[in-house]
Design a protein around this motif. Structure first.
Motif, PDB file in Angstrom:
ATOM      1  N   GLY A 145       0.797  -1.172   0.123  1.00  0.00           N
ATOM      2  CA  GLY A 145       0.146  -0.003  -0.128  1.00  0.00           C
ATOM      3  C   GLY A 145       0.715   1.374  -0.090  1.00  0.00           C
ATOM      4  O   GLY A 145       0.034   2.363  -0.369  1.00  0.00           O
ATOM      5  N   THR A 146       2.070   1.106   0.187  1.00  0.00           N
ATOM      6  CA  THR A 146       2.844   2.544   0.321  1.00  0.00           C
ATOM      7  C   THR A 146       4.084   2.317  -0.458  1.00  0.00           C
ATOM      8  O   THR A 146       4.846   1.346  -0.633  1.00  0.00           O
ATOM      9  CB  THR A 146       3.476   2.559   1.767  1.00  0.00           C
ATOM     10  OG1 THR A 146       2.382   2.673   2.542  1.00  0.00           O
ATOM     11  CG2 THR A 146       4.231   3.867   1.917  1.00  0.00           C
ATOM     12  N   LYS A 147       4.011   3.462  -1.532  1.00  0.00           N
ATOM     13  CA  LYS A 147       5.390   3.585  -2.465  1.00  0.00           C
ATOM     14  C   LYS A 147       6.621   4.300  -1.865  1.00  0.00           C
ATOM     15  O   LYS A 147       7.601   4.138  -1.936  1.00  0.00           O
ATOM     16  CB  LYS A 147       4.714   4.310  -3.628  1.00  0.00           C
ATOM     17  CG  LYS A 147       3.860   3.601  -4.739  1.00  0.00           C
ATOM     18  CD  LYS A 147       3.618   4.350  -5.900  1.00  0.00           C
ATOM     19  CE  LYS A 147       2.735   3.643  -6.845  1.00  0.00           C
ATOM     20  NZ  LYS A 147       1.420   3.321  -6.467  1.00  0.00           N
ATOM     21  N   GLY A 148       6.314   5.347  -0.972  1.00  0.00           N
ATOM     22  CA  GLY A 148       7.315   5.959  -0.084  1.00  0.00           C
ATOM     23  C   GLY A 148       6.778   6.702   0.700  1.00  0.00           C
ATOM     24  O   GLY A 148       5.627   7.075   1.149  1.00  0.00           O
ATOM     25  N   LEU A 149       7.738   7.445   1.876  1.00  0.00           N
ATOM     26  CA  LEU A 149       7.364   8.076   2.643  1.00  0.00           C
ATOM     27  C   LEU A 149       8.841   9.282   2.815  1.00  0.00           C
ATOM     28  O   LEU A 149       9.718   9.182   2.497  1.00  0.00           O
ATOM     29  CB  LEU A 149       7.083   7.555   3.883  1.00  0.00           C
ATOM     30  CG  LEU A 149       7.988   6.607   4.572  1.00  0.00           C
ATOM     31  CD1 LEU A 149       8.647   7.225   5.572  1.00  0.00           C
ATOM     32  CD2 LEU A 149       7.123   5.410   5.046  1.00  0.00           C
ATOM     33  N   TYR A 150       8.288  10.447   3.548  1.00  0.00           N
ATOM     34  CA  TYR A 150       9.295  11.288   3.877  1.00  0.00           C
ATOM     35  C   TYR A 150       9.121  11.912   5.366  1.00  0.00           C
ATOM     36  O   TYR A 150       8.124  11.776   5.931  1.00  0.00           O
ATOM     37  CB  TYR A 150       9.090  12.611   3.064  1.00  0.00           C
ATOM     38  CG  TYR A 150       9.828  13.889   3.561  1.00  0.00           C
ATOM     39  CD1 TYR A 150      11.280  14.012   3.331  1.00  0.00           C
ATOM     40  CD2 TYR A 150       9.490  14.679   4.696  1.00  0.00           C
ATOM     41  CE1 TYR A 150      12.089  14.992   3.638  1.00  0.00           C
ATOM     42  CE2 TYR A 150      10.075  15.736   4.958  1.00  0.00           C
ATOM     43  CZ  TYR A 150      11.249  16.104   4.787  1.00  0.00           C
ATOM     44  OH  TYR A 150      12.314  17.071   5.032  1.00  0.00           O
ATOM     45  N   TYR A 151      10.167  11.706   6.243  1.00  0.00           N
ATOM     46  CA  TYR A 151      10.283  11.992   7.482  1.00  0.00           C
ATOM     47  C   TYR A 151      11.563  12.680   7.890  1.00  0.00           C
ATOM     48  O   TYR A 151      12.544  12.749   7.299  1.00  0.00           O
ATOM     49  CB  TYR A 151       9.868  10.942   8.466  1.00  0.00           C
ATOM     50  CG  TYR A 151      11.107   9.898   8.575  1.00  0.00           C
ATOM     51  CD1 TYR A 151      11.576   9.850   9.615  1.00  0.00           C
ATOM     52  CD2 TYR A 151      10.952   8.865   7.780  1.00  0.00           C
ATOM     53  CE1 TYR A 151      12.637   8.819   9.764  1.00  0.00           C
ATOM     54  CE2 TYR A 151      12.141   7.723   7.805  1.00  0.00           C
ATOM     55  CZ  TYR A 151      12.870   7.923   8.872  1.00  0.00           C
ATOM     56  OH  TYR A 151      13.876   6.884   9.204  1.00  0.00           O
ATOM     57  N   ARG A 152      11.389  13.356   9.164  1.00  0.00           N
ATOM     58  CA  ARG A 152      12.519  13.991   9.780  1.00  0.00           C
ATOM     59  C   ARG A 152      12.511  13.514  11.137  1.00  0.00           C
ATOM     60  O   ARG A 152      11.424  13.193  11.737  1.00  0.00           O
ATOM     61  CB  ARG A 152      12.053  15.189   9.918  1.00  0.00           C
ATOM     62  CG  ARG A 152      11.909  16.355   8.658  1.00  0.00           C
ATOM     63  CD  ARG A 152      11.769  17.736   8.960  1.00  0.00           C
ATOM     64  NE  ARG A 152      12.721  18.346   9.419  1.00  0.00           N
ATOM     65  CZ  ARG A 152      13.376  19.336   8.747  1.00  0.00           C
ATOM     66  NH1 ARG A 152      12.853  19.566   7.250  1.00  0.00           N
ATOM     67  NH2 ARG A 152      14.501  20.044   8.993  1.00  0.00           N
ATOM     68  N   LYS A 153      13.996  13.048  11.404  1.00  0.00           N
ATOM     69  CA  LYS A 153      14.019  12.692  12.789  1.00  0.00           C
ATOM     70  C   LYS A 153      15.466  13.196  13.416  1.00  0.00           C
ATOM     71  O   LYS A 153      16.364  12.930  12.655  1.00  0.00           O
ATOM     72  CB  LYS A 153      14.178  11.067  12.775  1.00  0.00           C
ATOM     73  CG  LYS A 153      14.240  10.565  14.054  1.00  0.00           C
ATOM     74  CD  LYS A 153      14.167   9.098  14.191  1.00  0.00           C
ATOM     75  CE  LYS A 153      14.267   8.423  15.307  1.00  0.00           C
ATOM     76  NZ  LYS A 153      13.938   6.721  15.652  1.00  0.00           N
ATOM     77  N   LEU A 154      15.460  13.822  14.287  1.00  0.00           N
ATOM     78  CA  LEU A 154      16.784  14.432  15.031  1.00  0.00           C
ATOM     79  C   LEU A 154      17.315  15.296  14.028  1.00  0.00           C
ATOM     80  O   LEU A 154      18.464  15.002  13.736  1.00  0.00           O
ATOM     81  CB  LEU A 154      17.508  13.349  15.652  1.00  0.00           C
ATOM     82  CG  LEU A 154      16.961  12.375  16.701  1.00  0.00           C
ATOM     83  CD1 LEU A 154      18.087  11.131  16.889  1.00  0.00           C
ATOM     84  CD2 LEU A 154      16.380  13.020  17.858  1.00  0.00           C
ATOM     85  N   ARG A 155      16.669  16.043  13.203  1.00  0.00           N
ATOM     86  CA  ARG A 155      17.563  17.388  12.415  1.00  0.00           C
ATOM     87  C   ARG A 155      17.596  16.435  11.029  1.00  0.00           C
ATOM     88  O   ARG A 155      18.404  16.966  10.299  1.00  0.00           O
ATOM     89  CB  ARG A 155      18.300  18.043  13.236  1.00  0.00           C
ATOM     90  CG  ARG A 155      17.906  19.005  13.878  1.00  0.00           C
ATOM     91  CD  ARG A 155      18.831  19.856  14.632  1.00  0.00           C
ATOM     92  NE  ARG A 155      18.307  20.776  15.559  1.00  0.00           N
ATOM     93  CZ  ARG A 155      19.049  21.780  16.162  1.00  0.00           C
ATOM     94  NH1 ARG A 155      20.042  21.998  15.627  1.00  0.00           N
ATOM     95  NH2 ARG A 155      18.366  22.346  16.977  1.00  0.00           N
ATOM     96  N   ARG A 156      17.619  15.058  10.937  1.00  0.00           N
ATOM     97  CA  ARG A 156      17.878  14.384   9.896  1.00  0.00           C
ATOM     98  C   ARG A 156      16.673  14.116   8.783  1.00  0.00           C
ATOM     99  O   ARG A 156      15.698  13.923   9.337  1.00  0.00           O
ATOM    100  CB  ARG A 156      18.667  13.091  10.039  1.00  0.00           C
ATOM    101  CG  ARG A 156      19.968  13.392  10.714  1.00  0.00           C
ATOM    102  CD  ARG A 156      20.754  12.114  11.360  1.00  0.00           C
ATOM    103  NE  ARG A 156      21.196  11.519  10.102  1.00  0.00           N
ATOM    104  CZ  ARG A 156      21.597  10.126  10.056  1.00  0.00           C
ATOM    105  NH1 ARG A 156      21.844   9.502  11.189  1.00  0.00           N
ATOM    106  NH2 ARG A 156      21.899   9.555   8.930  1.00  0.00           N
ATOM    107  N   ARG A 157      16.773  14.389   7.668  1.00  0.00           N
ATOM    108  CA  ARG A 157      15.731  14.001   6.679  1.00  0.00           C
ATOM    109  C   ARG A 157      15.831  12.733   5.801  1.00  0.00           C
ATOM    110  O   ARG A 157      17.062  12.349   5.586  1.00  0.00           O
ATOM    111  CB  ARG A 157      15.737  15.316   5.716  1.00  0.00           C
ATOM    112  CG  ARG A 157      15.325  16.640   6.756  1.00  0.00           C
ATOM    113  CD  ARG A 157      15.561  17.637   5.845  1.00  0.00           C
ATOM    114  NE  ARG A 157      16.737  17.986   5.206  1.00  0.00           N
ATOM    115  CZ  ARG A 157      17.169  18.615   4.367  1.00  0.00           C
ATOM    116  NH1 ARG A 157      16.372  19.355   3.498  1.00  0.00           N
ATOM    117  NH2 ARG A 157      18.417  19.024   3.827  1.00  0.00           N
TER     118      ARG A 157
END
Length: 137
Positions: A36-48
């Motif tokens: 169901g998911t092709k991709g995603l974007y997230y930020r964690k601890l100032r890293r993208r």
């Protein structure tokens, strides 16, 4: 959006979403995200991070990377999961904007030849033909 895309291409001398992401310090990961998911974007601890489903065809990987890069450039600080779960705001507009960003980025500097179908044009520039619905946006 056009100005932003042109500025990126001019500065980094490419419209390749993978090269642009690397130049911008965004980490790209390929993992199995299921059906169901092709991709995603997230930020964690100032890293993208851009995460792309590893079983997608190459043209879809490029489009997904460009789409997620669109989220990075257009929707700074917006967490899609927060929007859906806490505010009940539909992220549809943000997704459409990221799709248009991807289409414009990947087709920058090209246009369909006279009498060329959208399917042929997308095939020629390496886009999934399924994104034909975006040409009117």
């Amino acid at each position: 959006m056009d100005k932003l895309i042109n500025k990126l291409i001019h500065k980094y001398k490419t419209n390749c979403p993978f090269e642009l992401s690397k130049a911008l310090g965004i980490h790209i990961r390929f993992i199995n995200l299921g059906t169901g998911t092709k991709g995603l974007y997230y930020r964690k601890l100032r890293r993208r991070f851009i995460v792309i489903h590893n079983e997608l065809p190459l043209e879809w990987q490029r489009f997904v990377c460009a789409h997620e890069l669109g989220h990075d450039r257009l929707h700074k600080g917006v967490n899609r999961f927060f929007l859906e779960e806490k505010s009940y705001f539909s992220p549809g507009k943000l997704e459409r904007q990221a799709n248009v960003f991807a289409l414009k980025l990947l087709s920058a500097g090209t246009s369909p030849d006279p009498d060329e179908s959208w399917h042929s044009y997308y095939l020629r520039i390496g886009l999934p033909h399924e994104v034909h619905f975006l040409q009117d946006d």
